[in-house]
Design a protein around this motif. Structure first.
Motif, PDB file in Angstrom:
ATOM      1  N   TYR A  23      37.699  -5.961  -3.135  1.00  0.00           N
ATOM      2  CA  TYR A  23      38.369  -4.659  -3.236  1.00  0.00           C
ATOM      3  C   TYR A  23      38.073  -3.791  -2.020  1.00  0.00           C
ATOM      4  N   GLU A  27      40.358  -2.238   1.209  1.00  0.00           N
ATOM      5  CA  GLU A  27      40.393  -0.817   1.551  1.00  0.00           C
ATOM      6  C   GLU A  27      39.966  -0.561   2.997  1.00  0.00           C
ATOM      7  N   SER A 109      35.067   1.542 -12.778  1.00  0.00           N
ATOM      8  CA  SER A 109      36.378   1.192 -12.233  1.00  0.00           C
ATOM      9  C   SER A 109      36.236   1.047 -10.722  1.00  0.00           C
ATOM     10  N   ARG A 111      38.346   1.902  -8.504  1.00  0.00           N
ATOM     11  CA  ARG A 111      38.802   3.131  -7.853  1.00  0.00           C
ATOM     12  C   ARG A 111      37.689   4.172  -7.826  1.00  0.00           C
ATOM     13  N   ASN A 112      36.899   4.205  -8.890  1.00  0.00           N
ATOM     14  CA  ASN A 112      35.761   5.118  -8.939  1.00  0.00           C
ATOM     15  C   ASN A 112      34.765   4.760  -7.834  1.00  0.00           C
ATOM     16  N   GLN A 114      35.342   3.154  -5.060  1.00  0.00           N
ATOM     17  CA  GLN A 114      35.944   3.484  -3.767  1.00  0.00           C
ATOM     18  C   GLN A 114      35.794   4.967  -3.448  1.00  0.00           C
ATOM     19  N   ALA A 115      36.059   5.813  -4.445  1.00  0.00           N
ATOM     20  CA  ALA A 115      35.960   7.254  -4.226  1.00  0.00           C
ATOM     21  C   ALA A 115      34.526   7.661  -3.909  1.00  0.00           C
ATOM     22  N   GLU A 118      33.686   6.569  -0.327  1.00  0.00           N
ATOM     23  CA  GLU A 118      34.292   7.481   0.651  1.00  0.00           C
ATOM     24  C   GLU A 118      33.497   8.779   0.747  1.00  0.00           C
ATOM     25  N   GLU A 186      36.306  11.160  -7.662  1.00  0.00           N
ATOM     26  CA  GLU A 186      36.694   9.851  -8.168  1.00  0.00           C
ATOM     27  C   GLU A 186      37.992   9.898  -8.976  1.00  0.00           C
ATOM     28  N   LYS A 187      38.532  11.095  -9.183  1.00  0.00           N
ATOM     29  CA  LYS A 187      39.840  11.275  -9.824  1.00  0.00           C
ATOM     30  C   LYS A 187      39.862  10.797 -11.269  1.00  0.00           C
TER      31      LYS A 187
END
Length: 225
Positions: A23, A27, A109, A111-112, A114-115, A118, A186-187
């Protein structure tokens, strides 16, 4: 083109290692993995921009490895994200005090992750900020410590970040939407009411200085000396 950030993932679960590698490489990161802390230490961690480190591993634990990394002048500045199934506040605080920059609980997750990656890389590349002081409160992002009248006060990470943001920007009022986007990058699904709850708890924990967190009705919050 800027060089890719180099990340080392250390976890004894192969599916987690390879899932994160795949993943994060998609990215745009350069990712290596290690199946144990011993393997990672043997190969060396100098030169990496970030470590993603599992705590609960056979042999050398993630916390022992983090302590060794932070004690070595060659690697002490390498940021660390702990990845673990342990999620109590005490575990989180202990991990952060070892020098970790963030703490992600399993299951998670991608995406979490990744956030968080970053956000940590962004913070680690920014110039170090001096501790913020106001009235009887001092906060230090470098150590994640909050002191009230010289006494250390434990704050959960989100409350610490809210207080730091407000104190670093006195007289500015942040909307709830701004706070949500800055403190929860992390949205995840977080409602405006969550901000209000964190502010209420925070005011109580920094008493008698909670009154300096001001409310603009229907808008948001700020810090006023």
């Amino acid at each position: 083109m800027a060089d890719k950030a180099k990340i080392l993932v250390v976890d004894d679960e192969a599916d987690i290692r390879e899932g994160l590698r795949t993943y994060l490489e998609l990215e745009g990161y350069a990712v290596d993995t290690a199946a144990s802390a011993e393997e990672a230490v043997s190969a060396g961690v100098a030169g990496y921009d970030l470590l993603i480190l599992d705590i609960m591993m056979d042999g050398m634990s993630g916390t022992d490895m983090a302590s060794a990394v932070k004690a070595d002048p060659r690697t002490s500045s390498v940021p660390i994200i702990f990845l673990t199934a342990r999620d109590s506040d005490d575990d989180m605080v202990a991990g952060l005090r070892l020098g970790a920059d963030d703490y992600i609980s399993k299951p998670f997750s991608l995406r979490n992750v990744q956030a968080r990656v970053e956000a940590v890389l962004r913070r680690s590349s920014a110039p170090s900020a001096a501790p913020a002081r106001a009235r009887g409160i001092e906060i230090d992002r470098a150590s994640l410590l909050c002191k009230v009248d010289g006494n250390e006060v434990r704050l959960p990470r989100k409350e610490f970040e809210i207080l730091a943001l407000l104190m670093e920007n006195p007289e500015r009022v942040f909307t709830r939407e701004e706070l949500l986007s800055r403190i929860w990058p992390e949205k995840v699904v977080v409602v405006d009411r969550s901000v209000d709850v964190h502010i209420t708890r925070l005011r109580g924990k920094i008493a008698p200085y909670g009154k300096h967190i001001i409310t603009r009705s229907g808008y948001g919050y700020g810090w006023q000396d």
